[in-house]
Design an enzyme around this catalytic site. Structure first.
Site, PDB file in Angstrom:
ATOM      1  N   SER A  48       0.782  -1.114   0.110  1.00 44.45           N
ATOM      2  CA  SER A  48       0.011   0.040   0.046  1.00 44.45           C
ATOM      3  C   SER A  48       0.859   1.287  -0.016  1.00 44.45           C
ATOM      4  CB  SER A  48      -0.834  -0.045   1.258  1.00 44.45           C
ATOM      5  OG  SER A  48      -1.977   0.828   1.112  1.00 44.45           O
TER       6      SER A  48
ATOM      7  N   ASP B  53      -5.943  -3.945  -2.241  1.00 43.83           N
ATOM      8  CA  ASP B  53      -4.777  -3.575  -1.381  1.00 43.83           C
ATOM      9  C   ASP B  53      -4.108  -4.746  -0.531  1.00 43.83           C
ATOM     10  OD1 ASP B  53      -3.415  -2.506   1.050  1.00 43.83           O
ATOM     11  OD2 ASP B  53      -4.533  -0.660   0.599  1.00 43.83           O
TER      12      ASP B  53
END
Length: 279
Positions: free
Chosen positions: A40, A155
């Site tokens: 991320s 993610d």
């Protein structure tokens, strides 16, 4: 004999800006990693660093960030499978990185995402770097999932907040994990529906991360967490605070990292064998 250093930069939204300050403190001490993995925001910072983008430039860009500069609302979020799209973030990254591939990076790097169909972590380490780091950052529901090849990706923090296993497999002998989220279970509950859903995700994420941290204790040399207090990972503000706290963390531990890399100590400090890692 010098040992190879691997940094695992964890996910954390706005809190992930702390990674820039941490890297700056190491660079000032002449410490440069041999391998970097990220998830991320850790993937975005890590990729920019491994591409050779000066940390001062990265710092300036980070401090100027606003949600309006990185994302656009989807006209039909249900059909798009997300409230926002990363079109502006892509443009911003292309401005500084160009059409860069993993093979072009100055330091070996990989990042992780989660394959929605297979329900497992995917390591991204070839092809377009920008495609990979945006996939690693696509928070489910908030951003439209990324499509790379035949995979639909979101993610990586959903299953792997801090990618220590991946940096070890790259060849790192000394592993330093930077977890900018820490223990998210201490935050107060909110009556707001969205906050409640995010709160549930945070609790599950923390418990999963704690289990993996224990299971991998035998080969993680340092697990570091900047003191970011109640800073909200989902709000793009207080970025200078995150930078400063990341820098403080790097200053605090850079001598110990240098000692570990120079091979002046044996074994892992404060490490147990840990429990076998679960799937």
């Amino acid at each position: 004999m010098r040992k190879t250093l691997g940094l695992a930069l964890g996910s954390g939204g706005a809190r992930g800006i702390a990674h820039i300050g941490f890297l700056q403190a190491l660079e000032e001490a002449g410490i440069r990693p041999d391998y970097v993995t990220g998830c991320s925001m850790g993937a975005i910072v890590g990729a920019c660093y491994c591409a050779g983008l000066p940390l001062e430039t990265l710092r300036e860009v980070a401090l100027s960030l606003k949600l309006s500069k990185i994302a656009t609302l989807n006209i039909n979020p249900i059909r798009a499978n997300g409230l926002l799209r990363f079109n502006k973030a892509r443009q911003l990254l292309e401005e500084y990185l160009g059409d860069i591939t993993f093979e072009d990076l100055k330091i070996p790097f990989s990042c992780i995402a989660v394959d929605l169909a297979a329900g497992k972590v995917v390591e991204l380490k070839e092809g377009s770097v920008i495609d990979a780091i945006l996939a690693s950052s696509s928070i489910p529901g908030a951003f439209t999932p990324a499509v790379i090849g035949d995979k639909t990706l979101v993610d990586g923090g959903i299953l792997e907040r801090v990618p220590t296993k991946e940096v070890r497999e790259m060849g790192a002998e000394v592993i330093v994990a930077v977890d900018v989220l820490g223990d998210l279970t201490v935050k107060k509950a909110s009556p707001n529906l969205v906050d409640t859903l995010l709160r549930c995700i945070d609790i599950m994420d923390t418990r999963l991360t704690q289990r993996k941290k224990r299971a991998r204790a035998r080969y993680i040399d340092l697990w570091l967490e900047p003191e970011l207090g109640a800073m909200d990972q989902y709000l793009v503000k207080n970025l200078d605070f995150a930078l400063d706290k990341g820098y403080e963390l790097g200053v605090k531990y850079r001598d110990e990292i240098k000692t570990l890399v120079d091979g002046e100590t044996e074994g892992k400090s404060d490490k147990g064998e840990g429990a076998p890692e679960g799937k």
